[in-house]
Enzyme design. Structure first.
Site, PDB file in Angstrom:
ATOM      1  N   ASP A  59       0.888  -1.157   0.000  1.00 42.11           N
ATOM      2  CA  ASP A  59       0.000   0.000   0.000  1.00 42.11           C
ATOM      3  C   ASP A  59       0.927   1.208   0.000  1.00 42.11           C
ATOM      4  O   ASP A  59       1.716   1.388   0.936  1.00 42.11           O
ATOM      5  CB  ASP A  59      -0.883  -0.007   1.265  1.00 42.11           C
ATOM      6  CG  ASP A  59      -1.916   1.115   1.235  1.00 42.11           C
ATOM      7  OD1 ASP A  59      -1.619   2.193   0.659  1.00 42.11           O
ATOM      8  OD2 ASP A  59      -3.010   0.924   1.781  1.00 42.11           O
ATOM      9  N   SER A 140      -1.054  13.286 -14.898  1.00 42.96           N
ATOM     10  CA  SER A 140      -2.298  13.221 -15.671  1.00 42.96           C
ATOM     11  C   SER A 140      -2.475  14.533 -16.422  1.00 42.96           C
ATOM     12  O   SER A 140      -1.850  15.543 -16.072  1.00 42.96           O
ATOM     13  CB  SER A 140      -3.474  13.038 -14.708  1.00 42.96           C
ATOM     14  OG  SER A 140      -4.704  13.219 -15.364  1.00 42.96           O
ATOM     15  N   TYR A 153      -8.455  15.688  -7.167  1.00 43.24           N
ATOM     16  CA  TYR A 153      -7.619  14.901  -8.086  1.00 43.24           C
ATOM     17  C   TYR A 153      -6.587  15.815  -8.769  1.00 43.24           C
ATOM     18  O   TYR A 153      -5.407  15.465  -8.875  1.00 43.24           O
ATOM     19  CB  TYR A 153      -8.511  14.218  -9.120  1.00 43.24           C
ATOM     20  CG  TYR A 153      -7.787  13.242 -10.021  1.00 43.24           C
ATOM     21  CD1 TYR A 153      -7.437  11.972  -9.573  1.00 43.24           C
ATOM     22  CD2 TYR A 153      -7.458  13.590 -11.334  1.00 43.24           C
ATOM     23  CE1 TYR A 153      -6.774  11.075 -10.405  1.00 43.24           C
ATOM     24  CE2 TYR A 153      -6.797  12.696 -12.167  1.00 43.24           C
ATOM     25  CZ  TYR A 153      -6.461  11.443 -11.707  1.00 43.24           C
ATOM     26  OH  TYR A 153      -5.803  10.561 -12.524  1.00 43.24           O
ATOM     27  N   LYS A 157      -2.423  15.696  -8.910  1.00 42.32           N
ATOM     28  CA  LYS A 157      -1.651  15.526 -10.150  1.00 42.32           C
ATOM     29  C   LYS A 157      -0.777  16.747 -10.461  1.00 42.32           C
ATOM     30  O   LYS A 157       0.319  16.587 -11.003  1.00 42.32           O
ATOM     31  CB  LYS A 157      -2.590  15.186 -11.313  1.00 42.32           C
ATOM     32  CG  LYS A 157      -3.280  13.813 -11.131  1.00 42.32           C
ATOM     33  CD  LYS A 157      -2.280  12.668 -10.926  1.00 42.32           C
ATOM     34  CE  LYS A 157      -2.921  11.295 -10.887  1.00 42.32           C
ATOM     35  NZ  LYS A 157      -1.949  10.202 -10.697  1.00 42.32           N
TER      36      LYS A 157
HETATM   37  P1  NAP Z   1      -6.307   1.186 -12.472  1.00 35.93           P
HETATM   38  O1  NAP Z   1      -6.505   0.331 -13.682  1.00 35.93           O
HETATM   39  O2  NAP Z   1      -7.414   1.391 -11.513  1.00 35.93           O
HETATM   40  O3  NAP Z   1      -5.010   0.615 -11.693  1.00 35.93           O
HETATM   41  C1  NAP Z   1      -4.558   1.177 -10.497  1.00 35.93           C
HETATM   42  C2  NAP Z   1      -4.002   0.075  -9.631  1.00 35.93           C
HETATM   43  O4  NAP Z   1      -3.478   0.686  -8.420  1.00 35.93           O
HETATM   44  C3  NAP Z   1      -5.062  -0.946  -9.185  1.00 35.93           C
HETATM   45  O5  NAP Z   1      -4.555  -2.256  -9.230  1.00 35.93           O
HETATM   46  C4  NAP Z   1      -5.340  -0.504  -7.759  1.00 35.93           C
HETATM   47  O6  NAP Z   1      -5.834  -1.538  -6.944  1.00 35.93           O
HETATM   48  C5  NAP Z   1      -3.968  -0.061  -7.321  1.00 35.93           C
HETATM   49  N1  NAP Z   1      -3.987   0.746  -6.094  1.00 35.93           N
HETATM   50  C6  NAP Z   1      -4.991   1.540  -5.634  1.00 35.93           C
HETATM   51  N2  NAP Z   1      -4.651   2.067  -4.447  1.00 35.93           N
HETATM   52  C7  NAP Z   1      -3.412   1.602  -4.148  1.00 35.93           C
HETATM   53  C8  NAP Z   1      -2.548   1.773  -3.036  1.00 35.93           C
HETATM   54  N3  NAP Z   1      -2.907   2.528  -1.998  1.00 35.93           N
HETATM   55  N4  NAP Z   1      -1.342   1.156  -3.053  1.00 35.93           N
HETATM   56  C9  NAP Z   1      -0.979   0.357  -4.100  1.00 35.93           C
HETATM   57  N5  NAP Z   1      -1.771   0.147  -5.166  1.00 35.93           N
HETATM   58  C10 NAP Z   1      -2.981   0.761  -5.192  1.00 35.93           C
HETATM   59  O7  NAP Z   1      -5.858   2.651 -12.894  1.00 35.93           O
HETATM   60  P2  NAP Z   1      -4.984   3.199 -14.141  1.00 35.93           P
HETATM   61  O8  NAP Z   1      -5.901   3.850 -15.073  1.00 35.93           O
HETATM   62  O9  NAP Z   1      -4.041   2.179 -14.613  1.00 35.93           O
HETATM   63  O10 NAP Z   1      -4.217   4.378 -13.378  1.00 35.93           O
HETATM   64  C11 NAP Z   1      -2.854   4.315 -13.041  1.00 35.93           C
HETATM   65  C12 NAP Z   1      -2.376   5.749 -12.821  1.00 35.93           C
HETATM   66  O11 NAP Z   1      -2.582   6.501 -14.002  1.00 35.93           O
HETATM   67  C13 NAP Z   1      -3.086   6.501 -11.695  1.00 35.93           C
HETATM   68  O12 NAP Z   1      -2.136   7.283 -10.994  1.00 35.93           O
HETATM   69  C14 NAP Z   1      -4.050   7.397 -12.446  1.00 35.93           C
HETATM   70  O13 NAP Z   1      -4.367   8.564 -11.720  1.00 35.93           O
HETATM   71  C15 NAP Z   1      -3.240   7.716 -13.686  1.00 35.93           C
HETATM   72  N6  NAP Z   1      -4.025   8.152 -14.834  1.00 35.93           N
HETATM   73  C16 NAP Z   1      -4.970   7.343 -15.407  1.00 35.93           C
HETATM   74  C17 NAP Z   1      -5.695   7.818 -16.500  1.00 35.93           C
HETATM   75  C18 NAP Z   1      -6.766   6.999 -17.191  1.00 35.93           C
HETATM   76  O14 NAP Z   1      -7.502   7.574 -17.995  1.00 35.93           O
HETATM   77  N7  NAP Z   1      -6.873   5.715 -16.918  1.00 35.93           N
HETATM   78  C19 NAP Z   1      -5.435   9.103 -17.011  1.00 35.93           C
HETATM   79  C20 NAP Z   1      -4.469   9.878 -16.410  1.00 35.93           C
HETATM   80  C21 NAP Z   1      -3.759   9.403 -15.339  1.00 35.93           C
HETATM   81  P3  NAP Z   1      -7.459  -1.715  -6.839  1.00 35.93           P
HETATM   82  O15 NAP Z   1      -7.903  -2.184  -8.181  1.00 35.93           O
HETATM   83  O16 NAP Z   1      -7.636  -2.723  -5.754  1.00 35.93           O
HETATM   84  O17 NAP Z   1      -7.993  -0.349  -6.482  1.00 35.93           O
END
Ligand code: NAP
Length: 268
Positions: A59, A140, A153, A157
């Site tokens: 975590d 982001s 959020y 970021k």
């Molecule tokens: P995702 O598919 O939800 O993956 C995030 C992973 O992080 C999940 O496995 C989640 O576990 C895990 N997680 C959550 N809280 C945590 C903690 N406290 N410690 C360790 N792991 C934790 O999201 P993603 O889209 O790949 O996002 C990854 C990053 O990219 C994030 O920082 C997000 O803000 C950024 N981002 C995403 C987008 C987009 O459009 N997808 C755009 C811009 C930036 P759980 O599934 O159990 O919650």
């Protein structure tokens, strides 16, 4: 010390973290994934060919947990860590007046404090593997411009980009590469969420309704690769992020006017 380079990726059990893990593994890196989601991590590990891989629970809010996870990973990876991707993050949306203090704390703790903790914990490892070692923080498009319903959020970021910029200066003498990757809307499970406990509408539907594109997750993995091997501070991924970065720089007044006119919270 092993000659194989190694990378530690938080949130590696899903989305961007998983795609990045597969990208680096396919190019000969020893890959470590850390996550709170054990099932997701196991799946990522299964998808990686060969034995140059490691997974462990972490975590990112747990500072002591960081030390333990990095030590275990470094041992498995032959005594070295070449790169950390601070990727774990959650989406949080909604008017500030409607958010519970717990929602605010959770987002700040995971998205921002988790990044600071990770950078602090990995620093001695990256010093040893520099030059060529790297810290890549996943920010982001929400770290380029603030928008309605996104104050918490966006704060995290913008903060992640500030951490990268600060450490780029602070670690320059160590010759450690530091960068932010700023994705727009990316095809990951994060888009399945509503970003707001008062809404039933998925983020994905709101993005589509606004006529914005959703970028394949592999584009972010490629940007992380470029960031580890390059010398820029920011890597913008997808048309939305690139457009926003350009507009914010060259026509900030117009951006402000548009953002004030858009009443619906959009974007993560
Ligand atoms: P995702 O598919 O939800 O993956 C995030 C992973 O992080 C999940 O496995 C989640 O576990 C895990 N997680 C959550 N809280 C945590 C903690 N406290 N410690 C360790 N792991 C934790 O999201 P993603 O889209 O790949 O996002 C990854 C990053 O990219 C994030 O920082 C997000 O803000 C950024 N981002 C995403 C987008 C987009 O459009 N997808 C755009 C811009 C930036 P759980 O599934 O159990 O919650």
């Amino acid at each position: 010390m092993s000659t194989q380079r190694s990378i530690f990726i938080t949130g590696g059990g899903s989305g961007i973290g998983r795609a990045t893990a597969l990208h680096f593994a396919a190019r000969g890196w020893f890959v470590g994934v850390a996550d709170i989601n054990a099932g997701g991590m196991a799946e990522t590990l299964n998808l990686i060919q060969g034995s140059a891989k490691w997974a462990g629970p972490l975590d990112v809010r747990d500072r002591k947990g960081w030390d333990e996870a990095l030590a275990a990973f470094a041992e498995a990876a032959g005594g070295r860590i070449d790169a950390l991707v601070n990727n774990a993050g959650i989406g949080t949306g909604g008017s500030l007046s409607e958010l519970d203090p717990e929602e605010i704390d959770r987002c700040l703790d995971i998205n921002l404090k988790g990044v600071l903790y990770g950078a602090q914990a990995v620093y001695p490892y990256l010093q040893k593997t520099a030059p060529g070692s790297a810290l890549v923080n996943i920010a982001s498009a929400a770290g380029i411009a603030g928008s309605a319903g996104m104050s918490v959020y966006c704060a995290t970021k913008f903060g992640v980009r500030a951490v990268s910029e600060s450490l780029d200066a602070e670690w320059a003498g160590d010759r450690i590469t530091v960068a932010s990757v700023c994705p727009g809307f990316i095809e990951t499970p994060l888009l399945d969420g509503t970003g707001n406990r008062r809404s039933n509408e998925q983020i994905r539907d709101r993005v589509r309704a606004a006529g914005l594109e959703i970028t394949p997750v592999e584009r972010v993995a490629e940007a992380v690769w470029d960031a580890v091997h390059g010398d820029k501070l920011d890597y913008f991924v997808g048309a939305t992020a690139k457009r926003m970065a350009f507009a914010k720089r060259w026509m900030p007044g117009k951006v402000r006017k548009q953002l004030r006119a858009s009443l619906r919270p959009l974007g993560q």
